[in-house]
Design an enzyme around this catalytic site. Sequence first.
Site, PDB file in Angstrom:
ATOM      1  N   HIS A 135       0.842  -1.210   0.000  1.00 41.20           N
ATOM      2  CA  HIS A 135       0.000   0.000   0.000  1.00 41.20           C
ATOM      3  C   HIS A 135       0.873   1.254   0.000  1.00 41.20           C
ATOM      4  O   HIS A 135       0.678   2.170  -0.794  1.00 41.20           O
ATOM      5  CB  HIS A 135      -0.909   0.008   1.240  1.00 41.20           C
ATOM      6  CG  HIS A 135      -1.607   1.314   1.450  1.00 41.20           C
ATOM      7  ND1 HIS A 135      -2.775   1.653   0.814  1.00 41.20           N
ATOM      8  CD2 HIS A 135      -1.272   2.384   2.223  1.00 41.20           C
ATOM      9  CE1 HIS A 135      -3.141   2.888   1.189  1.00 41.20           C
ATOM     10  NE2 HIS A 135      -2.238   3.344   2.042  1.00 41.20           N
ATOM     11  N   HIS A 140       1.527   5.054  -2.303  1.00 39.07           N
ATOM     12  CA  HIS A 140       1.820   6.444  -1.894  1.00 39.07           C
ATOM     13  C   HIS A 140       3.089   7.021  -2.516  1.00 39.07           C
ATOM     14  O   HIS A 140       3.152   8.223  -2.801  1.00 39.07           O
ATOM     15  CB  HIS A 140       1.998   6.504  -0.367  1.00 39.07           C
ATOM     16  CG  HIS A 140       0.717   6.531   0.388  1.00 39.07           C
ATOM     17  ND1 HIS A 140      -0.106   7.621   0.429  1.00 39.07           N
ATOM     18  CD2 HIS A 140       0.117   5.584   1.151  1.00 39.07           C
ATOM     19  CE1 HIS A 140      -1.160   7.358   1.177  1.00 39.07           C
ATOM     20  NE2 HIS A 140      -1.054   6.123   1.629  1.00 39.07           N
ATOM     21  N   GLU A 183      -5.517   9.530  -0.047  1.00 40.99           N
ATOM     22  CA  GLU A 183      -5.901   8.107  -0.048  1.00 40.99           C
ATOM     23  C   GLU A 183      -6.913   7.775  -1.147  1.00 40.99           C
ATOM     24  O   GLU A 183      -6.768   6.759  -1.830  1.00 40.99           O
ATOM     25  CB  GLU A 183      -6.497   7.712   1.311  1.00 40.99           C
ATOM     26  CG  GLU A 183      -5.501   7.714   2.463  1.00 40.99           C
ATOM     27  CD  GLU A 183      -4.429   6.622   2.367  1.00 40.99           C
ATOM     28  OE1 GLU A 183      -3.585   6.558   3.261  1.00 40.99           O
ATOM     29  OE2 GLU A 183      -4.424   5.838   1.398  1.00 40.99           O
ATOM     30  N   SER A 202      -3.926   0.910  -4.837  1.00 35.78           N
ATOM     31  CA  SER A 202      -3.371  -0.323  -4.254  1.00 35.78           C
ATOM     32  C   SER A 202      -4.460  -1.380  -4.022  1.00 35.78           C
ATOM     33  O   SER A 202      -4.186  -2.430  -3.436  1.00 35.78           O
ATOM     34  CB  SER A 202      -2.654  -0.018  -2.932  1.00 35.78           C
ATOM     35  OG  SER A 202      -3.525   0.654  -2.039  1.00 35.78           O
TER      36      SER A 202
END
Length: 296
Positions: A135, A140, A183, A202
Amino acid sequence: MQATPHSVEHQHTDKGYVPVYTTAVLEQPWERYGADDHATWGALYQRQRELLVGRACDEFLQAQDEMGMSPHSIPRFDQLNEVLGAATGWTLIGVQGLLPELDFFEHLAHRRFPVTWWIRRPEQIDYIAEPDLFHDLFGHVPLLMNPLFADYMQAYGRGGVKAHGIGPEALAHLSRLYWYTVEFGLVDTPAGLRIYGAGIVSSRGESLHALESAAPNRIGFDLERIMRTRYRIDSYQKTYFVIDGFEQLMAATAPDFAPIYAGLAEQAHLPAGTVLDADCLFQRGSGEGWSADGDV
Ligand code: HBI
Ligand code: FE
């Protein structure tokens, strides 16, 4: 051999009931990753990249290639840091997992991005409740190569340190901004809506849901509207917010948020699925109208 974390007690956070890990900065134990770990990375990387061409924004895909990420093995933080440091001055640091908010904000404010050092087990390949290496690193890190987004992330961290000093209400409002941009953010492009949020890129199911399902709302970016809107941590989002470019994120973080928090204190929090008359609604993507029950 599987390199696995050793969590400690659990805590209710805005990301659910998650283990509370040490805040220590750790070296990436690259030599300790087993064949399972590299295989999990490769399978997730391959699957998501195939899915994201035409769905993720170009900046995300180009940055991931520029960083030299590939399905062959878990990337080394020190190699990524050479490229990332030269591009925007950001550094990846290894951590055990979720950090207390102030620790997390302090790192962002100093252009340090915390990356969980361990990756999920093979049986968790489709879902894991807390952020793991895939993730953080796949989701990110690439956009930290983009100067505008990199500046936004540092500005967000500085804002987080300030909000922490103001109090829990301010922190809750600011956390929603992170949630609905970093996010789960979407961006409008001449080719249509594209994904930039790490939580979406993700996740296989959410990469499809966010753009093509008829279920969620897709609302034009509005800072105070976002700060008023609750979010779900255990299901696909009911609402996505759409920016017109990363410049918009930088512009949004320019003002001092204290008067905004004060104004929001008088306004009701909105349930995640709310649509207001003033909302600027976007239509879903041109996909085949994928819906949650028809999971592909
Ligand atoms: N810690 N390591 C890590 N990664 C995150 O993404 C993270 C965190 N702590 C807090 C947090 N995110 C959220 O509460 C943000 O809204 C700040
Ligand atoms: Fe995240």
